[in-house]
Design a protein around this motif. Structure first.
Motif: not given
Length: 122
Positions: A45-56
């Motif tokens: 399994r490989e990382f694609v993308a991530t986003i913080g809690w606020s979307g910033g």
């Protein structure tokens, strides 16, 4: 406890686009960082993308940067992955995940969805 359900996968030709959605249960969705990972047959399994809690804050894997875009709507408890200019090598099961920190490793995330298949034909 967070439950995650992905949708939006399917079969698309190379160069096409898909938008994946991940619906989360629970009232604490907005406190989690959300990530997308993928796993192709016979591969880890490989990382694609991530986003913080606020979307910033967002982070992308080099292989998808400029083609994929992650976003979230905390009012709808949903995170999205817009995938453009798809390539056959993007073929995989895509998973969304929730965690308490913005990370690129599987171990950074506590909750996982069941995955949705994306197949890109050449």
């Amino acid at each position: 406890q967070v439950q995650l359900v992905e949708s939006g996968g399917g079969l698309v030709q190379a160069g096409g686009s898909l938008r994946l959605s991940c619906a989360a249960s629970g009232r604490t969705f907005s406190s989690y960082a959300m990530g997308w990972f993928r796993q192709a047959p016979g591969k880890e399994r490989e990382f694609v993308a991530t986003i913080g809690w606020s979307g910033g804050s967002t982070v992308y894997a080099a292989s998808v940067k400029g083609r994929f875009s992650i976003s979230r709507d905390n009012a709808k408890n949903t995170v999205y992955l817009q995938m453009n200019s798809l390539k056959p090598e993007d073929t995989a099961v895509y998973y969304c995940a929730a965690g308490h920190s913005l990370g690129t490793r599987v171990a950074n995330y506590d909750y996982w969805g069941q995955g949705t298949q994306v197949t890109v034909s050449s």
